[in-house]
Design an enzyme around this catalytic site. Structure first.
Site, PDB file in Angstrom:
ATOM      1  N   SER A  81       0.835  -1.210   0.000  1.00 24.05           N
ATOM      2  CA  SER A  81       0.000   0.000   0.000  1.00 24.05           C
ATOM      3  C   SER A  81       0.865   1.253   0.000  1.00 24.05           C
ATOM      4  O   SER A  81       0.392   2.346   0.300  1.00 24.05           O
ATOM      5  CB  SER A  81      -0.934   0.004   1.222  1.00 24.05           C
ATOM      6  OG  SER A  81      -0.191  -0.063   2.424  1.00 24.05           O
ATOM      7  N   ASN A  90      -2.493  -3.440  12.700  1.00 22.63           N
ATOM      8  CA  ASN A  90      -3.960  -3.356  12.641  1.00 22.63           C
ATOM      9  C   ASN A  90      -4.497  -2.137  13.387  1.00 22.63           C
ATOM     10  O   ASN A  90      -5.397  -1.457  12.901  1.00 22.63           O
ATOM     11  CB  ASN A  90      -4.587  -4.633  13.201  1.00 22.63           C
ATOM     12  CG  ASN A  90      -4.206  -5.853  12.381  1.00 22.63           C
ATOM     13  OD1 ASN A  90      -3.578  -5.719  11.330  1.00 22.63           O
ATOM     14  ND2 ASN A  90      -4.564  -7.030  12.854  1.00 22.63           N
ATOM     15  N   THR A 129     -40.221  25.107 -12.148  1.00 23.21           N
ATOM     16  CA  THR A 129     -40.525  23.726 -11.780  1.00 23.21           C
ATOM     17  C   THR A 129     -40.732  23.006 -13.102  1.00 23.21           C
ATOM     18  O   THR A 129     -41.239  23.608 -14.060  1.00 23.21           O
ATOM     19  CB  THR A 129     -41.797  23.610 -10.914  1.00 23.21           C
ATOM     20  OG1 THR A 129     -42.925  24.021 -11.693  1.00 23.21           O
ATOM     21  CG2 THR A 129     -41.727  24.479  -9.667  1.00 23.21           C
ATOM     22  N   HIS A 130     -40.323  21.767 -13.176  1.00 28.50           N
ATOM     23  CA  HIS A 130     -40.337  21.015 -14.444  1.00 28.50           C
ATOM     24  C   HIS A 130     -39.546  21.738 -15.531  1.00 28.50           C
ATOM     25  O   HIS A 130     -39.814  21.549 -16.712  1.00 28.50           O
ATOM     26  CB  HIS A 130     -41.771  20.777 -14.941  1.00 28.50           C
ATOM     27  CG  HIS A 130     -42.665  20.182 -13.910  1.00 28.50           C
ATOM     28  ND1 HIS A 130     -42.847  18.825 -13.751  1.00 28.50           N
ATOM     29  CD2 HIS A 130     -43.422  20.774 -12.940  1.00 28.50           C
ATOM     30  CE1 HIS A 130     -43.673  18.613 -12.748  1.00 28.50           C
ATOM     31  NE2 HIS A 130     -44.040  19.766 -12.228  1.00 28.50           N
ATOM     32  N   SER A 156     -13.309  25.740 -28.256  1.00 33.60           N
ATOM     33  CA  SER A 156     -13.365  24.525 -29.070  1.00 33.60           C
ATOM     34  C   SER A 156     -12.138  24.517 -29.971  1.00 33.60           C
ATOM     35  O   SER A 156     -11.674  25.567 -30.390  1.00 33.60           O
ATOM     36  CB  SER A 156     -14.640  24.542 -29.916  1.00 33.60           C
ATOM     37  OG  SER A 156     -14.433  23.817 -31.118  1.00 33.60           O
ATOM     38  N   LYS A 163     -16.953  29.093 -29.984  1.00 37.33           N
ATOM     39  CA  LYS A 163     -17.403  28.439 -28.761  1.00 37.33           C
ATOM     40  C   LYS A 163     -16.832  29.025 -27.463  1.00 37.33           C
ATOM     41  O   LYS A 163     -15.703  29.455 -27.399  1.00 37.33           O
ATOM     42  CB  LYS A 163     -17.063  26.944 -28.798  1.00 37.33           C
ATOM     43  CG  LYS A 163     -17.864  26.115 -29.747  1.00 37.33           C
ATOM     44  CD  LYS A 163     -19.384  26.233 -29.564  1.00 37.33           C
ATOM     45  CE  LYS A 163     -19.877  25.703 -28.243  1.00 37.33           C
ATOM     46  NZ  LYS A 163     -20.093  24.265 -28.252  1.00 37.33           N
ATOM     47  N   GLU A 196     -19.288  21.544 -16.063  1.00 35.65           N
ATOM     48  CA  GLU A 196     -19.612  20.177 -16.498  1.00 35.65           C
ATOM     49  C   GLU A 196     -18.767  19.165 -15.730  1.00 35.65           C
ATOM     50  O   GLU A 196     -19.260  18.115 -15.315  1.00 35.65           O
ATOM     51  CB  GLU A 196     -19.380  20.044 -18.006  1.00 35.65           C
ATOM     52  CG  GLU A 196     -20.380  20.849 -18.815  1.00 35.65           C
ATOM     53  CD  GLU A 196     -19.991  20.979 -20.289  1.00 35.65           C
ATOM     54  OE1 GLU A 196     -20.882  21.151 -21.111  1.00 35.65           O
ATOM     55  OE2 GLU A 196     -18.785  20.929 -20.604  1.00 35.65           O
ATOM     56  N   TYR A 225      -9.387  -7.748  11.498  1.00 33.18           N
ATOM     57  CA  TYR A 225      -8.678  -7.165  10.356  1.00 33.18           C
ATOM     58  C   TYR A 225      -8.561  -8.173   9.226  1.00 33.18           C
ATOM     59  O   TYR A 225      -8.256  -9.343   9.456  1.00 33.18           O
ATOM     60  CB  TYR A 225      -7.272  -6.682  10.769  1.00 33.18           C
ATOM     61  CG  TYR A 225      -6.557  -6.046   9.585  1.00 33.18           C
ATOM     62  CD1 TYR A 225      -6.746  -4.707   9.272  1.00 33.18           C
ATOM     63  CD2 TYR A 225      -5.758  -6.815   8.743  1.00 33.18           C
ATOM     64  CE1 TYR A 225      -6.148  -4.136   8.165  1.00 33.18           C
ATOM     65  CE2 TYR A 225      -5.154  -6.251   7.620  1.00 33.18           C
ATOM     66  CZ  TYR A 225      -5.351  -4.909   7.342  1.00 33.18           C
ATOM     67  OH  TYR A 225      -4.765  -4.361   6.239  1.00 33.18           O
ATOM     68  N   GLN A 274      -7.332  -2.571   3.529  1.00 34.81           N
ATOM     69  CA  GLN A 274      -6.329  -1.693   2.921  1.00 34.81           C
ATOM     70  C   GLN A 274      -6.942  -0.924   1.750  1.00 34.81           C
ATOM     71  O   GLN A 274      -6.545   0.199   1.471  1.00 34.81           O
ATOM     72  CB  GLN A 274      -5.143  -2.540   2.454  1.00 34.81           C
ATOM     73  CG  GLN A 274      -4.024  -1.758   1.804  1.00 34.81           C
ATOM     74  CD  GLN A 274      -2.767  -2.600   1.642  1.00 34.81           C
ATOM     75  OE1 GLN A 274      -2.117  -2.940   2.617  1.00 34.81           O
ATOM     76  NE2 GLN A 274      -2.435  -2.959   0.401  1.00 34.81           N
ATOM     77  N   LYS A 277      -8.426   2.896   1.738  1.00 35.55           N
ATOM     78  CA  LYS A 277      -7.681   4.156   1.685  1.00 35.55           C
ATOM     79  C   LYS A 277      -7.804   4.884   0.342  1.00 35.55           C
ATOM     80  O   LYS A 277      -8.153   6.079   0.341  1.00 35.55           O
ATOM     81  CB  LYS A 277      -6.211   3.923   2.047  1.00 35.55           C
ATOM     82  CG  LYS A 277      -5.925   4.154   3.542  1.00 35.55           C
ATOM     83  CD  LYS A 277      -4.478   3.851   3.906  1.00 35.55           C
ATOM     84  CE  LYS A 277      -4.218   2.359   3.919  1.00 35.55           C
ATOM     85  NZ  LYS A 277      -2.804   2.005   4.125  1.00 35.55           N
TER      86      LYS A 277
HETATM   87  N1  ARG Z   1      -1.048  -1.752   4.903  1.00 36.68           N
HETATM   88  C1  ARG Z   1      -2.061  -2.270   5.739  1.00 36.68           C
HETATM   89  C2  ARG Z   1      -3.366  -1.486   5.511  1.00 36.68           C
HETATM   90  O1  ARG Z   1      -3.305  -0.460   4.929  1.00 36.68           O
HETATM   91  C3  ARG Z   1      -1.686  -2.141   7.169  1.00 36.68           C
HETATM   92  C4  ARG Z   1      -2.234  -3.201   8.047  1.00 36.68           C
HETATM   93  C5  ARG Z   1      -1.657  -4.537   7.713  1.00 36.68           C
HETATM   94  N2  ARG Z   1      -2.065  -5.503   8.700  1.00 36.68           N
HETATM   95  C6  ARG Z   1      -1.912  -6.826   8.503  1.00 36.68           C
HETATM   96  N3  ARG Z   1      -2.342  -7.609   9.455  1.00 36.68           N
HETATM   97  N4  ARG Z   1      -1.428  -7.272   7.395  1.00 36.68           N
HETATM   98  O2  ARG Z   1      -4.416  -1.905   5.879  1.00 36.68           O
END
Ligand code: ARG
Length: 499
Positions: free
Chosen positions: A24, A111, A156-157, A278, A284, A291, A318, A323, A326
């Site tokens: 990660s 964790n 409205t509408h 454009s 344009k 948008e 966990y 992961q 994130k």
């Molecule tokens: N990189 C992991 C995450 O973002 C950290 C936790 C990893 N824990 C484990 N038991 N492998 O969630």
């Protein structure tokens, strides 16, 4: 190196492909500072509890300082680590040796570590979003103030419905977006809780002090149950849900202006600096920013979808799926922040074309106001007044006349047909009332009239000031927590400073 990394005591070195896939590191730069902050708080607590000596703590902090000074190296090494947690601990061990570096992770697991950093970072990202919201709110109030004297067709509408001061529109969006602010702020109560010390899943027999790390990291309280603390990401789903609602609201507002910027409407003009050309058609002037703001609500919704898919049906405790919460969280914050900022700039720079707005209005747009006058002055039931005015509109179209210029004879006819009596003189006098007067008679609470809007504007200006003050206080508290942690560390490591 993760391949033979510090955690792999029972495992053979990993294939580089495996580390790369599991890592990660790419998204972890987002939590680097917060992870370091929480590591320092945790190790300070371990020192207070007697698991680390002052001398050892000093060495650990020096290693962290060196890491902070060499942040650029982190990306170079990115591929080798499973995550930023492994990188930080490995770095410290390399710098000060296993004897001391090996103490850093006592009574902690990745964790509880990762979710602590994410909660801290989310708190700060929420503050940034809230600040951008208030700046947009300020622009909306300013625009309301500047347009209180412009009568505008409300739809409205997407058909002309009634007129009211244009300020009524901007004040309406102020209220809508203030609810978004309230929702996001409210989620902070559930975001800003401390999971640290829960370790892998059921806590520890070591004598840690979770209340101390709660205070040191500026959390509002403890996330008590260790299993809940490492397992749950509902706070992420909650904040992204709230961001999603905000983006949907912004997207609708953008759609309004996209319509009003067309040459058919022409109610507003975008300055060149906010428009795009454009490549082919030299004529344009496209509202691309609006948008994109409209479309990017899709990104935030997709963040919410990704999160929901990752979260749905995973076992409690966990799992590595967590992961994956994130990246969508990071993307949602970024998208919303940038969108809020550009929309504020658009609102600040939109120019309203008064003549065009005025001339676009159908005369019969005051039909309901006329019907209400008839109710008040002729004392007839609403449904009959509705029929009578409807008949007047119909006749004016049939005769190719404007609604206001129906003659006494036509009014008498309509009146006799619908009411069975002649109130044509009254109708003539009501039809001659100016739009401004009809609008000014709308005194019911929250109705679109100048006096109402004026009052609402004044009240909301005060509200906005209170919100700014409240937010400043919360950000101040956050800074103070970090300063206090810094002071504590300084009492042991004299020349320490965050950043
Ligand atoms: N990189 C992991 C995450 O973002 C950290 C936790 C990893 N824990 C484990 N038991 N492998 O969630």
């Amino acid at each position: 190196m993760a391949e033979e990394g510090i955690y792999r005591s029972r495992l053979e070195p990993a294939f580089p492909e495996a580390t790369r896939y599991a890592s990660s590191m790419k998204e972890d730069s987002w939590i680097l500072d917060e992870d370091i902050e929480a590591t320092i708080a945790h190790d300070f607590m371990l020192m207070k509890q007697g698991y680390i000596t002052e001398e050892q703590f000093r060495k650990i902090v020096y290693a962290i300082k060196k890491l902070l000074e060499n942040k650029h190296l982190i990306q170079v090494d990115a591929e080798k680590y499973e995550d930023v947690h492994e990188l930080i601990e490995s770095f410290i061990i390399r710098e000060v040796g296993m004897e001391i570096g090996g103490l850093v992770h006592t009574a902690r697991s990745r964790n509880d570590q990762v979710v602590t950093a994410v909660r801290l970072k989310t708190r700060r990202e929420v503050f940034r979003i809230l600040k951008e919201i208030l700046d947009l709110e300020k622009a909306l109030l300013k625009k309301a103030q500047d347009t209180i004297d412009i009568l505008f067709p409300f739809y409205t509408h997407l058909q002309q419905a009634q007129i009211a001061p244009l300020s009524h529109y901007f004040l309406g969006y102020f209220d809508i977006i203030l609810r978004d602010f309230d929702r996001i702020l409210d989620s902070l109560k559930r975001i800003n809780l401390n999971p640290l010390g829960s370790v892998a899943i059921v806590g520890t027999s070591l004598k840690i002090d979770r209340e101390l790390t709660t205070r040191l990291l500026g959390f509002y309280g403890l996330l008590e149950n260790s299993f809940d603390a490492v397992s749950s990401r509902d706070f992420i789903l909650e904040v992204v849900s709230n961001l999603n609602i905000l983006m949907l609201n912004l997207s609708r507002m953008m759609e309004d202006f996209i319509i009003w910027l067309t040459s058919e409407f022409g109610f507003f003009t975008l300055p060149d600096e906010l428009a795009f050309p454009s490549s082919a058609m030299p004529n344009k002037k496209n509202p691309c920013i609006l948008e994109l703001a409209r479309a990017r609500s899709g990104r935030v919704f997709s963040s919410l979808t990704q999160l929901s898919m990752a979260y749905k049906g995973i076992p409690s405790g966990y799992v590595r799926d967590l992961q994956e919460t994130k990246p969508p969280l990071i993307e949602a914050f970024e998208t919303v922040r940038e969108t809020l900022r550009i929309i504020r700039i658009v609102i600040e720079n939109l120019h309203e074309n008064r003549d065009r707005i005025r001339s676009s209005m159908e005369q019969s747009i005051v039909a309901l106001d006329i019907a209400e006058r008839i109710i008040e002055e002729a004392k007839i039931p609403f449904r009959l007044a509705h029929r009578l005015v409807g008949e007047m509109v119909k006749q004016s179209i049939k005769k190719g006349k404007s609604f206001r210029s129906l003659g006494e004879e036509e009014l008498r006819e309509a009146s006799l047909r619908i009411l069975g009596k002649d109130i044509s003189r009254l109708l003539t006098s009501i039809l001659s009332k100016r739009d401004e007067l009809l609008v000014s008679l709308r005194s019911s609470r929250g109705a679109g009239s100048q006096s109402n809007d004026m009052r609402m504007l004044q009240e909301r200006k005060k509200t906005l000031e209170e919100y700014y003050a409240k937010l400043d206080r919360m950000i101040e508290e956050d800074n103070l927590a970090k300063k206090t942690l810094e002071k504590h560390v300084k009492s042991v490591v004299e020349d320490f400073a965050f950043s």
